[in-house]
Design a protein around this motif. Structure first.
Motif, PDB file in Angstrom:
ATOM      1  N   THR A 578      94.312 -29.456  61.382  1.00  0.00           N
ATOM      2  CA  THR A 578      93.722 -30.358  62.385  1.00  0.00           C
ATOM      3  C   THR A 578      93.642 -31.812  61.945  1.00  0.00           C
ATOM      4  OG1 THR A 578      91.465 -30.021  61.565  1.00  0.00           O
ATOM      5  CG2 THR A 578      92.304 -28.440  63.211  1.00  0.00           C
ATOM      6  N   SER A 579      93.800 -32.085  60.656  1.00  0.00           N
ATOM      7  CA  SER A 579      93.617 -33.417  60.059  1.00  0.00           C
ATOM      8  C   SER A 579      92.178 -33.911  60.175  1.00  0.00           C
ATOM      9  CB  SER A 579      94.555 -34.456  60.716  1.00  0.00           C
ATOM     10  OG  SER A 579      95.899 -34.120  60.486  1.00  0.00           O
ATOM     11  N   GLN A 580      91.250 -33.023  60.531  1.00  0.00           N
ATOM     12  CA  GLN A 580      89.839 -33.391  60.647  1.00  0.00           C
ATOM     13  C   GLN A 580      89.113 -33.005  59.363  1.00  0.00           C
ATOM     14  OE1 GLN A 580      88.141 -31.785  64.239  1.00  0.00           O
ATOM     15  NE2 GLN A 580      89.221 -33.235  65.546  1.00  0.00           N
ATOM     16  N   LEU A 581      88.661 -34.034  58.636  1.00  0.00           N
ATOM     17  CA  LEU A 581      88.019 -33.847  57.344  1.00  0.00           C
ATOM     18  C   LEU A 581      86.509 -33.735  57.536  1.00  0.00           C
ATOM     19  CD1 LEU A 581      88.494 -33.901  54.196  1.00  0.00           C
ATOM     20  CD2 LEU A 581      87.966 -36.347  54.329  1.00  0.00           C
ATOM     21  N   THR A 582      85.898 -32.657  57.023  1.00  0.00           N
ATOM     22  CA  THR A 582      84.457 -32.470  57.092  1.00  0.00           C
ATOM     23  C   THR A 582      83.938 -32.098  55.709  1.00  0.00           C
ATOM     24  OG1 THR A 582      84.433 -30.082  57.503  1.00  0.00           O
ATOM     25  CG2 THR A 582      84.784 -31.503  59.413  1.00  0.00           C
ATOM     26  N   GLU A 583      82.612 -32.044  55.561  1.00  0.00           N
ATOM     27  CA  GLU A 583      82.042 -31.642  54.271  1.00  0.00           C
ATOM     28  C   GLU A 583      82.397 -30.201  53.939  1.00  0.00           C
ATOM     29  OE1 GLU A 583      77.571 -30.099  55.146  1.00  0.00           O
ATOM     30  OE2 GLU A 583      77.807 -32.265  55.106  1.00  0.00           O
ATOM     31  N   LYS A 584      82.713 -29.393  54.973  1.00  0.00           N
ATOM     32  CA  LYS A 584      83.089 -28.004  54.731  1.00  0.00           C
ATOM     33  C   LYS A 584      84.479 -27.892  54.095  1.00  0.00           C
ATOM     34  CE  LYS A 584      79.295 -26.342  56.485  1.00  0.00           C
ATOM     35  NZ  LYS A 584      79.267 -25.408  57.593  1.00  0.00           N
TER      36      LYS A 584
END
Length: 733
Positions: A578-584
């Motif tokens: 997704t190219s979505q970077l999160t703390e997870k």
């Protein structure tokens, strides 16, 4: 859940020590109460200048008092430059009392995360700091097996534990959990019923005593020093600078408060005084020539700076800590004198030679300035904008330290640079990272690491000492970590590493990542968590390193969309897709590291012909009840099957395909710490010969499994675990 009661003490004795950094050249902006300096925006009610709203001080007979949410607190110290006020209060919550809270909401204050410690006293409990609707923001676990284990002065997890205070904490709410409630022994120490207590106290000011476990002692409020950070209300600098109430006056600059709330002011470099005041009491020019004497020869003071002048015929920056003044000019004059007799004969040749030498001089000077601008100026601008307290190294200093960056001193290579070992003139050993090539991307990576590390202060994060502003290739200087990367230690089978050390390294790494996610001004995602970026010092303490790829997430956002970057085998598949970077995303990578610690196998291994990577292979064997086929035999022997299974379950929860189903790093850190404490207690009890202690050992052994339920979503997490969930079982021996 337990309720926090707030008490007030009117102290009769106050500290009179004031930080050296607090001294100002102007006295009229600073008043005193009981020998404690009070500087604007703080001020004594009725004094001149009048205090800013929210910073009113009342000078009582016992000393200064500050009003916070309509309660008066005794003041021990106020720092203008560091932005903190130390007060006396009883910021305490007890397990056996009704619920309440200690709130700083609506004020200019937060609990300091760098000068306080969250401390809990009690047996077999976890004390958790609540964070409103978002769950928990921190906490620690404390265990007691026998009275002989409880040692006065030691707050290390036996009867007393300590943890960091979350950054920006304004409201103190607590929840207590009895971690080994199924144990057959009474919950007593010294035949006195125990009631857990937790509080926030100034770092190093609290000394644990066995007496603190007694309810008798708890009936009286304990007043302890608590440090609050203060800031100017009105948003961050960018927003505040546009408002009519902007507090930073002439010759000062604004910087965002380290607690993530509001801003503070400081005098611009070259000025000193009170940045919140105008005129003679505000930021005034420093006469560097008189105070610092920085020049080798003549010094001229200018507004906010100074200028060094070299004698006639000499060139250089004139600085004692720079290139000084050298004899280039003298050489030219000498050449001119040598050529002077020849000029009538060879006028054109002599002039041509002089002209050529002048051109060479200006060309060399232009190259030096260009090199300084390419790498140094960008770093310098970032340092000033972040207020980073870093040392500035000269290129000659680092050349000498590394033997002109000799290949013999290379200690590591990465995607963003080469790391050299260096020895400074004071014999301090450092690690110096040098970019591999000159391009915009490499420059941005180094600047990003500088900005990130200037915001970070954690014992398990590698410390950035400074940088060099002169070179075309950026140079960053770090503390030298003796034992190299965890990756090399794990995958060199000739180097022993116990499970106790591995579990402690896991706890320290998880703690550092939780700090990055929760305690910084904006949550910081490391984005490249792997065993080669976890360094080990001389005591094998973990130090998380390499923040070139790290990214902050703006407040009130759950993710940032970036170009995919990371290391195969560790990379979060959801982020990859997704190219979505999160703390997870960091949680997933840490799960892989945890499996590495359990198995001593590499994340991508050519031996696994039928699977893609270690994470998948580990998961498959776990569900086939063949876990011990992949676990390092040393770990299985030292930890035991139940303990290994519990850690494996935690790792697999970190590796869930959907990020929202993974635990947060703070949950992982607390759960691992609880497991580490239980394992220590278990080992201690196994060594005892008392039959009653052996029975208790049996209970703790099986409660290792139960301790895996210490995550944030205590019940929901277990319900969603499916086949990973531990079966209910009779805990009787």
């Amino acid at each position: 859940m337990a309720k926090l009661t707030l008490y007030l003490l009117l102290p009769s004795i106050f500290l009179t020590c004031v930080s050296a950094s607090y001294v100002h050249s102007v006295d009229s902006s600073t008043s005193k109460c009981s020998d404690i300096p009070i500087s604007y925006p703080f001020g004594i009610i009725g004094g001149n200048p009048a205090p800013a709203q929210g910073f009113e001080i009342r000078c009582a007979s016992s000393g200064p008092m500050v009003r916070i949410n309509n309660v008066m607190f005794g003041v021990l110290n106020i720092s203008l430059l560091d932005g903190f006020v130390s007060i006396l209060a009883s910021a305490t919550s007890q397990q056996c009392k009704r619920n309440s809270s200690f709130s700083l909401e609506g004020t200019n204050f937060t609990f300091s995360d760098t000068r306080n410690k969250f401390t809990a006293v009690g047996c077999d409990m976890v004390a958790m700091l609540l964070n409103g609707s978002s769950g928990y923001s921190g906490g620690c676990a404390s265990f007691c097996s026998t009275e002989s284990n409880i040692i006065d002065g030691m707050c290390s997890g036996v009867a007393c534990c300590q943890a960091s205070v979350p950054k920006g904490l304004k409201k103190l709410e607590l929840e207590f959990t009895n971690i080994t409630g199924q144990l057959s022994r009474p919950n007593k120490v010294n035949n006195t019923p125990t009631c857990a207590e937790a509080f926030i106290v100034e770092q190093n000011s609290y000394v644990f005593s066995n007496v603190d476990l007694s309810n008798t002692n708890r009936n009286n409020p304990q007043y302890r020093p608590v440090v609050l950070e203060w800031s100017i209300d009105g948003g961050y600098c960018e927003e505040a600078n546009r408002s009519m109430s902007y507090a930073c006056k002439e010759n000062s600059y604004c910087y965002n408060s380290s607690n993530g709330i509001g801003y503070r002011c400081n005098c611009t470099i070259g000025f000193q005084g009170n940045p919140y005041l105008q005129g003679p009491d505000g930021c005034q020019d420093i006469d560097e020539c008189t105070i610092k004497r920085p020049c080798t020869h003549k010094c001229i003071n200018t507004k906010g700076s100074f200028q060094c002048m070299c004698p006639a015929g000499m060139r250089g920056d004139g600085l004692k800590e720079g290139s000084g003044c050298n004899g280039i000019g003298t050489m030219l004059i000498g050449i001119g004198k040598f050529l002077k007799p020849c000029l009538p004969v060879l006028p054109f040749t002599g002039l041509a030679l002089l002209l050529l030498l002048l051109i060479l001089m200006f060309w060399t000077h232009w190259l030096v300035k260009k090199r300084k601008h390419n790498g140094g100026m960008l770093l310098k601008q970032k340092m000033f904008s972040q207020g980073a307290p870093l040392r500035i190294f000269t290129s000659s200093e680092l050349d000498k330290a590394t033997g002109n960056f000799s290949g013999d001193n290379i200690i590591g290579r990465g995607g963003f640079g080469i790391v050299y070992k260096g020895i400074l003139s004071d014999q301090m050993v450092v690690a110096i990272k040098k970019a591999q090539r000159v391009d915009q991307n490499q420059m941005e990576q180094f600047i990003n690491e500088l900005v990130i590390l200037s915001q970070v202060n954690h014992k398990n994060v590698v410390r950035l000492l400074g940088c060099c502003l002169e070179t075309e290739l950026p140079l960053l200087v770090y503390e030298f970590i003796t034992n190299g990367a965890l990756f090399h230690r794990l995958h060199n089978t000739s180097l022993p590493i116990s499970w106790e050390d591995r579990l402690r390294i896991a706890v320290e790494t998880a703690s550092a990542l939780a700090y990055l996610h929760l305690a910084t001004k904006e949550p910081i995602i490391h984005r490249d968590v792997k065993s080669s970026n976890i360094l080990l010092d001389e005591n094998f303490t973990a130090k998380v390193s390499d923040f070139g790829a790290s990214r902050p997430i703006p407040q009130n956002q759950t993710h940032v969309t970036t170009l995919v970057q990371g290391t195969l085998g560790y990379m979060d598949p959801e982020y990859f897709q997704t190219s979505q970077l999160t703390e997870k995303s960091d949680v997933y990578s840490f799960g892989v590291v945890l499996i590495e610690l359990l198995t001593r196998q590499k994340p991508i291994d050519g031996k696994m012909d039928d699977v893609r990577n270690l994470a998948y292979h580990f998961s498959m064997l776990f569900y086939q009840n063949q876990l011990l086929e992949i676990v390092d035999p040393q770990v299985a022997e030292e930890a035991g099957t139940k303990h290994v299974k519990t850690v494996a379950q935690l790792a697999l929860r970190c590796l869930r395909s959907k990020g929202e189903e993974r635990p947060r790093m703070i949950e992982v850190a607390i759960e691992l710490e609880a497991l580490r404490r239980l394992m220590k207690q278990h080992s201690l009890l196994q060594s005892e010969e008392d039959p009653m202690l052996c029975e208790l050992s049996c209970h703790i052994d099986m409660n290792i499994e139960a301790s895996s339920r210490l995550s944030l979503d205590n019940t929901k997490e277990e319900e969603s675990m499916g086949t990973i969930m531990l079966p209910n079982r009779d805990l009787s021996c």
